[in-house]
Design an enzyme around this catalytic site. Structure first.
Site, PDB file in Angstrom:
ATOM      1  N   GLY A   1     -35.018  44.093   7.317  1.00  0.00           N
ATOM      2  CA  GLY A   1     -35.304  43.918   8.749  1.00  0.00           C
ATOM      3  C   GLY A   1     -35.839  42.518   9.012  1.00  0.00           C
ATOM      4  O   GLY A   1     -36.545  41.966   8.171  1.00  0.00           O
TER       5      GLY A   1
ATOM      6  N   ARG B   1     -29.086  44.993   5.625  1.00  0.00           N
ATOM      7  CA  ARG B   1     -29.739  45.936   4.721  1.00  0.00           C
ATOM      8  C   ARG B   1     -28.831  46.266   3.539  1.00  0.00           C
ATOM      9  O   ARG B   1     -29.026  47.255   2.839  1.00  0.00           O
ATOM     10  CB  ARG B   1     -30.164  47.187   5.472  1.00  0.00           C
ATOM     11  CG  ARG B   1     -31.229  46.907   6.546  1.00  0.00           C
ATOM     12  CD  ARG B   1     -32.135  48.100   6.712  1.00  0.00           C
ATOM     13  NE  ARG B   1     -33.033  47.994   7.856  1.00  0.00           N
ATOM     14  CZ  ARG B   1     -34.308  47.641   7.762  1.00  0.00           C
ATOM     15  NH1 ARG B   1     -34.824  47.302   6.602  1.00  0.00           N
ATOM     16  NH2 ARG B   1     -35.061  47.615   8.832  1.00  0.00           N
TER      17      ARG B   1
ATOM     18  N   THR C   1     -42.758  41.307   5.956  1.00  0.00           N
ATOM     19  CA  THR C   1     -42.669  42.506   6.789  1.00  0.00           C
ATOM     20  C   THR C   1     -43.758  42.494   7.845  1.00  0.00           C
ATOM     21  O   THR C   1     -44.896  42.087   7.566  1.00  0.00           O
ATOM     22  CB  THR C   1     -42.779  43.809   5.984  1.00  0.00           C
ATOM     23  OG1 THR C   1     -42.821  44.907   6.908  1.00  0.00           O
ATOM     24  CG2 THR C   1     -44.021  43.886   5.113  1.00  0.00           C
ATOM     25  N   ILE C   2     -43.401  42.958   9.032  1.00  0.00           N
ATOM     26  CA  ILE C   2     -44.434  43.122  10.055  1.00  0.00           C
ATOM     27  C   ILE C   2     -45.394  44.246   9.665  1.00  0.00           C
ATOM     28  O   ILE C   2     -46.487  44.331  10.190  1.00  0.00           O
ATOM     29  CB  ILE C   2     -43.841  43.412  11.455  1.00  0.00           C
ATOM     30  CG1 ILE C   2     -43.054  44.714  11.473  1.00  0.00           C
ATOM     31  CG2 ILE C   2     -43.007  42.251  11.948  1.00  0.00           C
ATOM     32  CD1 ILE C   2     -42.763  45.229  12.890  1.00  0.00           C
TER      33      ILE C   2
ATOM     34  N   ASP D   1     -47.509  45.914   4.412  1.00  0.00           N
ATOM     35  CA  ASP D   1     -47.805  46.970   3.426  1.00  0.00           C
ATOM     36  C   ASP D   1     -47.351  46.631   2.007  1.00  0.00           C
ATOM     37  O   ASP D   1     -47.262  47.524   1.159  1.00  0.00           O
ATOM     38  CB  ASP D   1     -47.145  48.293   3.888  1.00  0.00           C
ATOM     39  CG  ASP D   1     -45.637  48.178   4.036  1.00  0.00           C
ATOM     40  OD1 ASP D   1     -45.099  47.068   3.858  1.00  0.00           O
ATOM     41  OD2 ASP D   1     -44.992  49.203   4.338  1.00  0.00           O
TER      42      ASP D   1
ATOM     43  N   ARG E   1     -54.391  57.985  33.944  1.00  0.00           N
ATOM     44  CA  ARG E   1     -53.495  58.606  32.960  1.00  0.00           C
ATOM     45  C   ARG E   1     -53.961  58.346  31.529  1.00  0.00           C
ATOM     46  O   ARG E   1     -54.697  57.389  31.267  1.00  0.00           O
ATOM     47  CB  ARG E   1     -52.092  57.990  33.083  1.00  0.00           C
ATOM     48  CG  ARG E   1     -51.331  58.487  34.274  1.00  0.00           C
ATOM     49  CD  ARG E   1     -50.035  57.731  34.419  1.00  0.00           C
ATOM     50  NE  ARG E   1     -49.226  58.317  35.469  1.00  0.00           N
ATOM     51  CZ  ARG E   1     -48.254  57.682  36.108  1.00  0.00           C
ATOM     52  NH1 ARG E   1     -47.964  56.430  35.802  1.00  0.00           N
ATOM     53  NH2 ARG E   1     -47.551  58.298  37.036  1.00  0.00           N
TER      54      ARG E   1
ATOM     55  N   MET F   1     -44.868  50.218  15.408  1.00  0.00           N
ATOM     56  CA  MET F   1     -44.151  50.326  14.133  1.00  0.00           C
ATOM     57  C   MET F   1     -45.124  50.309  12.952  1.00  0.00           C
ATOM     58  O   MET F   1     -46.339  50.322  13.138  1.00  0.00           O
ATOM     59  CB  MET F   1     -43.141  49.183  14.019  1.00  0.00           C
ATOM     60  CG  MET F   1     -41.893  49.396  14.845  1.00  0.00           C
ATOM     61  SD  MET F   1     -40.712  48.060  14.522  1.00  0.00           S
ATOM     62  CE  MET F   1     -39.221  48.803  15.170  1.00  0.00           C
ATOM     63  N   GLY F   2     -44.576  50.236  11.763  1.00  0.00           N
ATOM     64  CA  GLY F   2     -45.414  50.195  10.558  1.00  0.00           C
ATOM     65  C   GLY F   2     -44.905  51.090   9.450  1.00  0.00           C
ATOM     66  O   GLY F   2     -45.509  51.202   8.402  1.00  0.00           O
ATOM     67  N   ARG F   3     -43.824  51.788   9.743  1.00  0.00           N
ATOM     68  CA  ARG F   3     -43.238  52.740   8.809  1.00  0.00           C
ATOM     69  C   ARG F   3     -44.304  53.726   8.308  1.00  0.00           C
ATOM     70  O   ARG F   3     -44.979  54.300   9.139  1.00  0.00           O
ATOM     71  CB  ARG F   3     -42.544  51.998   7.679  1.00  0.00           C
ATOM     72  CG  ARG F   3     -41.226  52.648   7.413  1.00  0.00           C
ATOM     73  CD  ARG F   3     -40.210  51.907   6.604  1.00  0.00           C
ATOM     74  NE  ARG F   3     -40.500  50.675   6.031  1.00  0.00           N
ATOM     75  CZ  ARG F   3     -40.505  50.437   4.728  1.00  0.00           C
ATOM     76  NH1 ARG F   3     -40.283  51.424   3.884  1.00  0.00           N
ATOM     77  NH2 ARG F   3     -40.720  49.234   4.266  1.00  0.00           N
TER      78      ARG F   3
ATOM     79  N   GLU G   1     -45.978  54.943  14.073  1.00  0.00           N
ATOM     80  CA  GLU G   1     -44.727  55.718  14.128  1.00  0.00           C
ATOM     81  C   GLU G   1     -44.585  56.706  12.963  1.00  0.00           C
ATOM     82  O   GLU G   1     -43.828  57.673  13.062  1.00  0.00           O
ATOM     83  CB  GLU G   1     -43.522  54.770  14.131  1.00  0.00           C
ATOM     84  CG  GLU G   1     -43.417  53.918  12.848  1.00  0.00           C
ATOM     85  CD  GLU G   1     -42.230  52.969  12.834  1.00  0.00           C
ATOM     86  OE1 GLU G   1     -41.439  52.958  13.791  1.00  0.00           O
ATOM     87  OE2 GLU G   1     -42.098  52.222  11.839  1.00  0.00           O
TER      88      GLU G   1
ATOM     89  N   ARG H   1     -48.509  59.692  29.542  1.00  0.00           N
ATOM     90  CA  ARG H   1     -47.246  58.956  29.435  1.00  0.00           C
ATOM     91  C   ARG H   1     -47.131  58.340  28.039  1.00  0.00           C
ATOM     92  O   ARG H   1     -48.143  58.186  27.340  1.00  0.00           O
ATOM     93  CB  ARG H   1     -47.185  57.827  30.469  1.00  0.00           C
ATOM     94  CG  ARG H   1     -47.131  58.304  31.897  1.00  0.00           C
ATOM     95  CD  ARG H   1     -45.751  58.871  32.219  1.00  0.00           C
ATOM     96  NE  ARG H   1     -45.580  59.051  33.650  1.00  0.00           N
ATOM     97  CZ  ARG H   1     -45.904  60.146  34.314  1.00  0.00           C
ATOM     98  NH1 ARG H   1     -46.431  61.176  33.673  1.00  0.00           N
ATOM     99  NH2 ARG H   1     -45.696  60.226  35.615  1.00  0.00           N
TER     100      ARG H   1
ATOM    101  N   GLN I   1     -41.643  44.339  18.885  1.00  0.00           N
ATOM    102  CA  GLN I   1     -42.695  43.858  17.980  1.00  0.00           C
ATOM    103  C   GLN I   1     -42.172  42.886  16.925  1.00  0.00           C
ATOM    104  O   GLN I   1     -42.929  42.208  16.251  1.00  0.00           O
ATOM    105  CB  GLN I   1     -43.351  45.049  17.255  1.00  0.00           C
ATOM    106  CG  GLN I   1     -44.109  45.958  18.188  1.00  0.00           C
ATOM    107  CD  GLN I   1     -44.308  47.349  17.604  1.00  0.00           C
ATOM    108  OE1 GLN I   1     -45.327  47.629  16.994  1.00  0.00           O
ATOM    109  NE2 GLN I   1     -43.330  48.223  17.754  1.00  0.00           N
TER     110      GLN I   1
END
Ligand code: F6P
Length: 341
Positions: free
Chosen positions: A11, A72, A125-126, A129, A162, A169-171, A222, A265, A273
């Site tokens: 990615g 990939r 990677t964002i 990790d 609300r 993200m972050g897997r 996520e 919401r 991101q």
């Protein structure tokens, strides 16, 4: 002196172009040639390459994406390892390869090193990790983008009384969520590393609303499991066999709304991101990593990954990077918890 091959795989991530510029700049200064390999491992498998020099990398420092392209495709998943790269390597006189990638890419790099290819890995990677390094470039940009989103969502949440669930993200790890939640003042943060109790989330939000603050922001990673009794759509797999995530925030929102009747919401931030210009600290980090990787290559320090330890760039064995993935430590999450509610 042989040619240095350079590829970006997996990615994309803000800062990839700064790494490329770092490699080409340093190699030029040290009198070495760099051959850009297009679209990750695919370019090495299909001999799709482009020579890189200082002129080709001017003006790219602040650009998102990667001028080399990425994919990939993987030499072990889609080919027979080193055998599928051998022709490109010998035809182009490639002596060493600098591979910029995440944990899947670095695992393949380690296997290729075992088959005799001289490799230097650059962690990318964002998600932040990767084992063996204190930080990865792209992470701080993702956190900044997500924090800006939380700031914006908080004002509309407040205007409408609300709850807004912001999914980042972050897997399977919660680095982006924890930092975003801390920076954005989230009222709760859910990450995969630590189990959560939806009843406690609800209690904290109720208490907050009772005390007069009638809106809340909950940041969720996520990769968390949905609350018991709630489902998320079945995840598809990517080329490395990882689940493609996204959407768990909807089940968290439903669980909160069912229990509180607070209007709730969801905002799933997704690939925004990863797009656009890297923040200054990522440009600096990525440039330093590109330069360090080139120095390692030219000093014959191979089968290593460039890592940040404190303020230094150091070589660590590729096996360390491939040994697993790194989660948010308890003390950091405890700090974030201080501000819930
Ligand atoms: O690993 C980086 C990452 O952005 C994860 O945070 C996310 O789950 C995944 O990649 C998304 O991958 P894709 O771009 O293939 O949808």
């Amino acid at each position: 002196m042989g040619v240095i091959g350079l590829l970006t795989a997996g990615g994309d991530c803000p800062g990839l172009n700064a790494v490329i510029r770092g490699v080409v700049g340093r190699a030029g200064r040290r009198g070495s040639e760099v051959l850009g390999i297009l679209n990750g491992w695919e370019g090495l498998m299909k001999d799709h390459t482009t020579p890189l020099d200082r002129d080709k990398v001017r003006g790219i420092l602040g650009r998102g994406g990667t001028i080399l392209g990425t994919s990939r495709m993987d030499p072990y998943v889609h080919g027979d390892g080193f055998a599928s790269l051998h022709e490109t390597i010998s035809r182009n006189g490639i002596d060493k390869v600098i591979v910029v990638g995440g944990d899947g890419t670095l695992r393949s790099a380690m296997q290729l090193a075992g088959e005799g290819l001289k490799i230097i890995g650059v962690p990318k990677t964002i998600d932040n990790d990767i084992c063996g390094t204190d930080i990865t470039f792209g992470f701080q940009t993702a956190v900044q983008i997500a924090t800006d989103a939380v700031d914006r969502l908080a004002t509309t949440a407040e205007a409408h009384n609300r709850v807004i669930i912001v999914e980042v993200m972050g897997r399977t790890k919660g680095w982006i969520a924890t930092h975003t939640g801390l920076a954005g003042g989230a009222d709760y943060i859910l990450i995969p590393e630590y189990e959560y109790d939806i009843g406690h989330v609800v209690d904290v939000l109720r208490q907050r609303h009772r005390s007069g603050h009638k809106y809340s922001i909950v940041v969720v990673a996520e990769g968390i499991d949905p609350p018991p009794g709630y489902e998320t759509a079945e995840a598809k797999k990517d080329a490395f066999g990882f689940d493609r995530l996204g959407g768990v925030a909807y089940s968290v929102a439903a669980a909160i709304e069912d229990r509180t009747n607070f209007e709730t919401r969801v905002s799933v931030l997704g690939h925004i991101q990863r797009g656009g210009t890297p923040v200054a600290s990522d440009r600096v980090l990525a440039s330093r990593m590109g330069v360090a990787a080139t120095d390692f290559a030219l000093d014959d320090l191979t089968n290593v990954m460039v890592a940040v330890r404190g303020t230094e760039m150091v070589p660590v064995p590729l096996s360390e990077a491939a040994s697993g993935i790194r989660g948010v430590p308890e003390d950091l999450y405890a700090t974030a918890r201080t501000f819930f509610g």
